[in-house]
Design a protein around this motif. Structure first.
Motif, short mmCIF file in Angstrom:
data_model
loop_
_atom_site.label_atom_id
_atom_site.label_comp_id
_atom_site.label_asym_id
_atom_site.label_seq_id
_atom_site.Cartn_x
_atom_site.Cartn_y
_atom_site.Cartn_z
N GLN A 403 0.85 -1.18 0.00
CA GLN A 403 0.00 0.00 0.00
C GLN A 403 0.89 1.23 0.00
OE1 GLN A 403 -2.91 0.07 3.11
NE2 GLN A 403 -3.77 2.05 2.48
N ALA A 404 0.68 2.12 -0.96
CA ALA A 404 1.52 3.31 -1.07
C ALA A 404 1.36 4.19 0.16
CB ALA A 404 1.13 4.09 -2.32
N PRO A 405 2.42 4.89 0.59
CA PRO A 405 2.31 5.78 1.74
C PRO A 405 1.31 6.90 1.46
CG PRO A 405 4.39 6.14 0.59
CD PRO A 405 3.77 4.92 -0.01
N SER A 406 0.71 7.41 2.53
CA SER A 406 -0.25 8.50 2.37
C SER A 406 0.47 9.73 1.84
CB SER A 406 -0.91 8.82 3.72
OG SER A 406 0.08 9.34 4.62
N GLU A 407 -0.30 10.68 1.32
CA GLU A 407 0.29 11.90 0.78
C GLU A 407 1.07 12.67 1.85
OE1 GLU A 407 0.69 13.21 -2.23
OE2 GLU A 407 -0.11 11.30 -2.98
N ALA A 408 0.53 12.68 3.10
CA ALA A 408 1.22 13.38 4.18
C ALA A 408 2.56 12.72 4.48
CB ALA A 408 0.35 13.39 5.44
N ASP A 409 2.57 11.37 4.55
CA ASP A 409 3.82 10.65 4.80
C ASP A 409 4.79 10.84 3.64
OD1 ASP A 409 2.90 9.77 7.21
OD2 ASP A 409 2.30 7.78 6.50
#
Length: 579
Positions: A403-409
């Motif tokens: 799962q790709a990291p969130s935009e914030a991360d």
């Protein structure tokens, strides 16, 4: 992109076959006979950069001289006439090269001309040479014209690359440029196909081809800086009236050849094992050297030169044996020095960049193991790794993540990478690639392997090795098959697997129009040639070599359009990620 080509068993390695072809060419296209009596015919070798790259990994200067080559010169260099000596040309049939060869004919540089083209020459260019020879009244001097079909570079018995010159034309970036036109892609594919055709002509094999659908490998299927290490060595500190200042670094080059037994044995070994083996070789050499000194002391020959030793050597069989082994001992010392210098330089890189730490974290990321420190902490550590090391580590994490990291991360990671001096263009390209290819779950099969700890670094440190190992953690080595090896295993063993079930099948013995998805052959293959379109690397090659060792009676050859390391690959990703 991987194209796997199955071939009939070959009696000799591709290195042997290409070497034989080159020696035949240098012998005026007559088979070269070993140990033949009499002097060779002295001649001049004229090559372009492509020819130089093909010859240099296979034939040493001494071997060229044994073949009668007194001079080897670049085609486009300033060359003086040698009118009483024949010239052997080995060049690509380019417009520029043809013009220069015609100029040589007009200038009457040599006694006779043996023209050998790396790839097939077109009829129009052949006519240009004929017209130039006619105009220069040199028709009788053009002795032979041959297409050699040698447009590839052999680096090992079982490894080849397509080119070193103009390799950007067949690079990963060239094939994956978003703005590439159909005409440009056809040019790239024609270049690759020409080299592969030369490879199979030299190998003497007609392959069955398996390739993935919708990739450059399929396009190839529907048609069909070299073994040298350069090091900089620091000479310590030079005293001067102005104070101490570092000496200028010395540049040294080492050729790693097939006759180097240590290189042949350990070229694919992990670094800790190499370091320990170098130490053992060094201790063995010192023991032999001490034995010679001891015998000299017993006989009262201390301080005498080797000539005196030779004169008195019949006094003892042991001393005779020791003296007769001196040339072998000196050669052994030369090779030990070579590998000691190379291993020391590698160790310095490991320590300076903390590559053992990166190695450990990359392994853990790909096998979904918990990290000792957060990825953000490693990227932010100013003392660990170069910007390229940090970017490579993050790209491995990004590609391997289910799962790709969130935009914030992701923004946090990007800020840390930028602060570390990283160019974010590679990440930009990988984001686009991953979204397009939907590869989020593919790396999950990397793990499921047994871990085999190797405490060799500690053992080397504790046995008084000259390699200063402090600060270098143990490298934990795993035995696992990389994707290209898994694909090869499926195809060679004719296994049904979702990863390869959709691979296309091209058999030259099948009639055209047949479904190219259905294999005609149902039996496992004994021979395979793996060719990677878009670039390969030594890690992939070594993984295949290790795999085939456990398959008795099976053999593989590995080839790629270009050979690059992680830094070179990230540079290409950076160019692809530019907006």
């Amino acid at each position: 992109m991987v194209g796997v080509k199955m071939a009939a068993p070959a009696a000799a390695s591709i290195r042997d076959r290409q070497t034989v072809a080159l020696k035949r060419m240098l012998n005026f296209n007559v088979p070269h006979v070993k140990n033949s009596t009499g002097e060779p015919v002295w001649k001049v070798l004229i090559y372009d950069r492509f020819g130089q790259d093909i010859i240099s990994p296979l034939l040493s200067v001494k071997e060229l001289r044994d073949m009668g080559i007194t001079l080897h010169l670049l085609l486009h260099s300033d060359r003086d006439p040698i009118p009483d000596v024949p010239a052997v040309y080995f060049v690509m049939p380019t417009e520029e090269n043809i013009d220069r060869m015609c100029q040589d004919l007009r200038n009457q540089l040599y006694e006779s001309y043996y023209l050998n083209f790396i790839s097939a020459i077109s009829r129009s260019k052949l006519e240009d040479i004929a017209n130039a020879a006619l105009a220069a009244s040199a028709v009788t001097q053009v002795a032979k014209v041959f297409d050699q079909y040698l447009n590839f570079i052999t680096l090992e018995d079982d490894m080849f690359v397509l080119c070193n010159q103009n390799k950007e034309l067949v690079s990963y970036r060239a094939i994956n440029r978003p703005d590439i036109t159909d005409t440009e892609m056809e040019t790239v594919m024609d270049t690759i196909v020409d080299s592969l055709f030369c490879f199979f002509v030299t190998l003497g094999a007609v392959p069955i081809i398996r390739c993935s659908r919708g990739t450059a490998a399929e396009m190839v299927a529907v048609d069909f800086h070299l073994n040298r290490v350069n090091l900089e060595e620091s000479s310590g500190v030079e005293n001067s009236p102005a104070g101490a200042r570092p000496k200028r670094k010395n540049k040294k080059s080492y050729d790693l050849t097939p006759v180097d037994k240590f290189w042949q044995k350990h070229k694919g070994s992990p670094f800790p094992e190499v370091a320990e083996s170098v130490q053992q070789e060094l201790e063995s050499y010192r023991a032999q050297e001490d034995e010679v000194k001891r015998l000299k002391s017993i006989m009262g020959l201390e301080g005498e030169d080797e000539g005196a030793i030779s004169m008195l050597s019949d006094n003892t069989a042991k001393l005779t044996s020791a003296v007769s082994s001196l040339p072998e001992l000196l050669e052994k010392k030369r090779l030990i020095d070579l590998h000691t210098n190379v291993a020391t330089a590698v160790l310095e890189h490991i320590k300076a960049r903390k590559l053992d730490v990166y190695f450990e974290y990359e392994e853990k990321i790909m096998s979904k193991t918990t990290l000792d420190k957060s990825l953000l902490d490693i990227i932010s550590d100013p003392d660990a790794g170069t910007p390229e090391d940090k970017m490579r580590l993050f790209l491995i994490y990004y590609i391997s993540a289910q799962q790709a990291p969130s935009e914030a991360d992701l923004e946090q990671y990007k800020k840390a990478l930028t602060d570390a001096g990283c160019n974010l263009n590679p990440l930009q390209y990988i984001k686009q690639w991953k979204a397009f290819a939907k590869m989020a779950s593919a790396p999950a099969s990397y793990g499921n392997t047994t871990t085999k700890p190797m405490g060799l670094l500690s053992r080397v440190m504790n046995t008084g090795s000259q390699f200063v190992m402090e600060g270098v953690k143990n490298l934990v080595l795993k035995q696992q098959n990389l994707p290209v090896t898994r694909i090869l295993d499926n195809l060679m063993e004719m296994k049904s697997n979702p990863e390869t079930d959709d691979y296309r099948y091209f058999d030259p013995k099948m009639l055209r129009g047949n479904d190219s998805s259905v294999p005609r052959n149902k039996n496992p293959f004994q021979e395979a040639i793996v060719f990677v379109v878009g670039g390969g690397n030594y890690i992939e090659y070594q993984n295949l070599v290790d795999y085939i060792k456990g398959k008795q009676g099976k053999h593989i050859l590995y080839g790629c359009s270009e050979l690059f390391n992680a830094t070179q690959f990230i540079k290409q990703l950076s160019q692809l990620g530019q907006k």
